[in-house]
Design a protein around this motif. Structure first.
Motif, mmCIF file in Angstrom:
data_model
loop_
_atom_site.group_PDB
_atom_site.id
_atom_site.type_symbol
_atom_site.label_atom_id
_atom_site.label_comp_id
_atom_site.label_asym_id
_atom_site.label_seq_id
_atom_site.Cartn_x
_atom_site.Cartn_y
_atom_site.Cartn_z
ATOM 1 N N ASP A 87 0.821 -1.210 0.000
ATOM 2 C CA ASP A 87 0.000 0.000 0.000
ATOM 3 C C ASP A 87 0.855 1.261 0.000
ATOM 4 O O ASP A 87 0.320 2.380 -0.017
ATOM 5 C CB ASP A 87 -0.968 0.011 1.182
ATOM 6 N N VAL A 146 -1.335 -1.807 -4.000
ATOM 7 C CA VAL A 146 -2.490 -2.595 -3.554
ATOM 8 C C VAL A 146 -3.043 -1.879 -2.322
ATOM 9 O O VAL A 146 -2.536 -2.061 -1.209
ATOM 10 C CB VAL A 146 -2.097 -4.042 -3.220
ATOM 11 N N SER A 204 -5.437 -7.013 4.420
ATOM 12 C CA SER A 204 -4.321 -7.953 4.481
ATOM 13 C C SER A 204 -3.035 -7.180 4.714
ATOM 14 O O SER A 204 -2.947 -5.983 4.437
ATOM 15 C CB SER A 204 -4.226 -8.767 3.179
ATOM 16 N N ASP A 222 1.125 -6.410 4.087
ATOM 17 C CA ASP A 222 1.935 -6.350 2.869
ATOM 18 C C ASP A 222 2.543 -7.715 2.558
ATOM 19 O O ASP A 222 2.717 -8.076 1.395
ATOM 20 C CB ASP A 222 3.045 -5.300 3.018
ATOM 21 N N LYS A 229 -0.164 -9.588 0.825
ATOM 22 C CA LYS A 229 -0.349 -9.001 -0.509
ATOM 23 C C LYS A 229 0.691 -9.547 -1.488
ATOM 24 O O LYS A 229 0.391 -9.838 -2.646
ATOM 25 C CB LYS A 229 -0.250 -7.479 -0.441
ATOM 26 N N CYS A 230 1.933 -9.660 -1.001
ATOM 27 C CA CYS A 230 3.022 -10.155 -1.862
ATOM 28 C C CYS A 230 2.886 -11.651 -2.118
ATOM 29 O O CYS A 230 2.944 -12.107 -3.263
ATOM 30 C CB CYS A 230 4.371 -9.857 -1.224
ATOM 31 N N ARG A 232 0.522 -12.946 -4.608
ATOM 32 C CA ARG A 232 0.706 -12.453 -5.976
ATOM 33 C C ARG A 232 1.982 -12.979 -6.608
ATOM 34 O O ARG A 232 2.458 -12.456 -7.606
ATOM 35 C CB ARG A 232 0.679 -10.920 -5.986
#
Length: 223
Positions: A56, A76, A81, A83, A86-87, A90
């Motif tokens: 973010d 993002v 969620s 970081d 998020k990683c 993805r």
């Protein structure tokens, strides 16, 4: 949505303090390097530009962001969620080696292990100073030096059988607040079987090559 695709292990760098020597060693273990938000600062300081930065961006200074090609920055904004999650969600790779996610704040580190308990693809190894940690698959085989220390810690109720350690278990019920297997010692080839994916394994960081091979196959081992 997958952002990073790789046939080799991916290095994921977080924003917690990292000794530069340990970071350099970690960067040699994989192909692409992904930074979780302010983890980009450590990667840039090591003389490398991240292949992707995901988060973010609440802790990534503008001057450092300007040093990274725009197409490598993946914003993002959602706050449901971390970081790290998020990683991890993805990345499409046989293995993720994560560093810079421990030591700064205990709640952040606990959130990392909670995420690993929920997300099993890709498998992920957390490097934390002189140690590493990962969630074991239901069947695990490790070739480790005799005398090495290792621990099995349950993050949820799980039935476990272990061998190749000084204090083995047979169909033992492990659970948080109950039976654990900490400070064990390797006596031979280590095997673990469990009825659910809920056992956190900790080992010396020097065992990373053996762990990489066990979790992702021979092609994932560092040269």
């Amino acid at each position: 949505m997958v952002i990073v695709h790789s046939q080799a292990p991916v290095i994921l760098v977080g924003g917690a303090p990292i000794e530069k020597e340990i970071l350099f060693q970690a960067l040699d273990l994989g192909d692409q390097v992904v930074a979780a938000d302010s983890g980009a600062l450590a990667v840039l300081d090591a003389g490398r530009v991240p292949d992707a930065v995901i988060g973010d961006f609440d802790s990534l200074p503008e001057d450092h962001r300007a040093a990274i090609p725009a197409e490598r920055l993946h914003y993002v904004p959602e706050q449901d969620s971390t970081d790290f999650e998020k990683c991890l969600t993805r990345i499409d790779a046989p293995l993720v080696i994560a560093i810079g996610f421990s030591g700064a704040r205990l709640d952040h580190e606990l959130a990392v292990f909670s995420t690993l308990l929920r997300i099993d693809t890709p498998p992920c190894v957390i490097l934390r100073g002189a140690e590493l940690a990962f969630i074991a698959p239901p069947q695990l085989r490790l070739d480790l030096p005799v005398g090495s220390n290792l621990s099995f810690f349950p993050l949820a109720p799980v039935t476990v059988t272990t061998s190749g350690v000084k204090w083995p278990l047979t169909d033992a019920l492990m659970r948080p607040g109950g039976l654990t297997s900490s400070s064990n010692i390797v006596t031979g080839p280590v095997a673990l079987e469990c009825d659910t994916r809920a056992v956190l394994v900790t080992l010396p960081a020097a065992s990373v090559a053996s762990v990489m091979q066990a979790l992702a196959g021979p092609t994932a081992s560092p040269a």
